[in-house]
Design an enzyme around this catalytic site. Sequence first.
Site, PDB file in Angstrom:
ATOM      1  N   VAL A  84       0.928  -1.260   0.143  1.00  0.00           N
ATOM      2  CA  VAL A  84      -0.097   0.135   0.089  1.00  0.00           C
ATOM      3  C   VAL A  84       1.187   1.117   0.003  1.00  0.00           C
ATOM      4  CG1 VAL A  84      -1.755   1.136   1.258  1.00  0.00           C
ATOM      5  CG2 VAL A  84      -1.771  -1.274   1.427  1.00  0.00           C
ATOM      6  N   SER A  85       0.964   2.004  -1.274  1.00  0.00           N
ATOM      7  CA  SER A  85       2.099   3.026  -1.153  1.00  0.00           C
ATOM      8  C   SER A  85       1.813   4.084  -0.077  1.00  0.00           C
ATOM      9  CB  SER A  85       1.712   3.860  -2.801  1.00  0.00           C
ATOM     10  OG  SER A  85       1.850   2.856  -3.461  1.00  0.00           O
ATOM     11  N   ALA A  86       2.945   4.810  -0.027  1.00  0.00           N
ATOM     12  CA  ALA A  86       3.136   5.772   1.012  1.00  0.00           C
ATOM     13  C   ALA A  86       1.947   7.052   0.763  1.00  0.00           C
ATOM     14  CB  ALA A  86       4.343   6.614   1.072  1.00  0.00           C
TER      15      ALA A  86
END
Length: 416
Positions: A84-86
């Site tokens: 889950v990207s930043a």
Amino acid sequence: MSSTETDSTAAGAHSDGAEASGLLEAMLAELRELGALRSAPVEAAFRAVPRYRFAPGAPLEEVYAAREAVVTKRDAHGVAVSSVSAPEVQAFMLEQAVIEPGMRVLEIGSGGFNAALIAELVGPSGQVTTVDIDRDVTSRAAELLGATGYAQVEVACADASESLPGDGDWDRVIVTVGAWDLPPVWTDRLAPGGRLVVPLRMRGITRSLALELVGAHLEAVSSEVCGFVQLQGVLGHEERLFLLRGKDLGLRFDDANAPADMRPLDGAIAAQRQVVWTGVTTAAGESFASLEWYLAAVLPHFCLLAAAPGAAAEAGLAGEGERQFRPAHVDGDAFAYLLARKCEDGRFEFGAAAYGGTADQAATRMADQIRAWDDLRPDREIPAVSIWPRETEELPAGFVVDKRHRRIVLSWTERT
Ligand SMILES: C[S@@+](CC[C@H](N)C(=O)[O-])C[C@H]1O[C@@H](n2cnc3c(N)ncnc32)[C@H](O)[C@@H]1O
């Protein structure tokens, strides 16, 4: 979750975790300060979607850290392949995309959370599809989207560099995985006036570009610094690593610009280091993303000096708190890399350090280019980026990076 429900749930979406709610506010404040979060609709989406429910089991501090991705899958070597990207990256990419209610949006790379944010932005009259090459990832995303009230998001499994799901055109295509090239299919299905947002790697430097079609080519309307897990499948692209010492220090080449023979560099770092300072300074904390990009464009054998934590300091190449990757290049029998030192007035001066038989030449060439970059514009603006079909012969003036399907042109404006 519909946009009308959003109002009633905005405060309550995170109420399952009172701690998450406090962490969310701190995260949003940091995202605003970083300049990643700039508009009310994107902020409302972050308030509406409970991020922690898309990272079950991860510590809340990690889930709500503005600049941290939550890794959800690694390969056999421990390399992250899905996450889950930043929040910082998700926020600025959504701002770059400028998504409006009613739009059809395709996300490439599925973590669940970002697709839910997009669903909030397009509202009930819009459509969101997310596609991933990995069935573990799509199963996980579909389950989490269903459980959080976003079952309307379509989840598909495919190599998105070969084909896109569904019929018709997309108003926005948002690529959330690092790409070395742009396959034709990403622009073939872009609606008139559409926008492609993609983290594109050029000579190892990744920038999230918001691209619009102008006839047969694309023009970037914005650019942000980012890092991503790499695209897999038919367009996967391996970087080449030349080791300088053991396995923890090397030079990483991303395009076909490595010198044919790297043997002259064997044992180079055992030699005396040559340093050339430039007189070019930057304020503490000021981005020098434009300089990295410039060096990547103008130095023929540009690469990154890649060091495992502690390795560069141990080899005497850098001080404590070193960066993992530094812009570098190979020149004759030497390599040089970008260095900075603190001045008395608190600013930082750029320099070039080099090792090897032609160290003077390698350091001087990099230092000259740092000065050339400094001369270009007082605000050291990012370059104009245009991307052309591979067969295009007449290109605008600028530095050209050739890919399999495209030709990328970077143009800096001269100071007038
Ligand atoms: C950073 S994750 C996506 C994050 C997600 N958008 C989120 O909610 O934050 C990148 C994903 O891209 C996927 N991917 C890699 N290569 C792909 C390809 N060729 N086609 C589709 N998906 C791909 C990976 O499996 C991985 O799950």
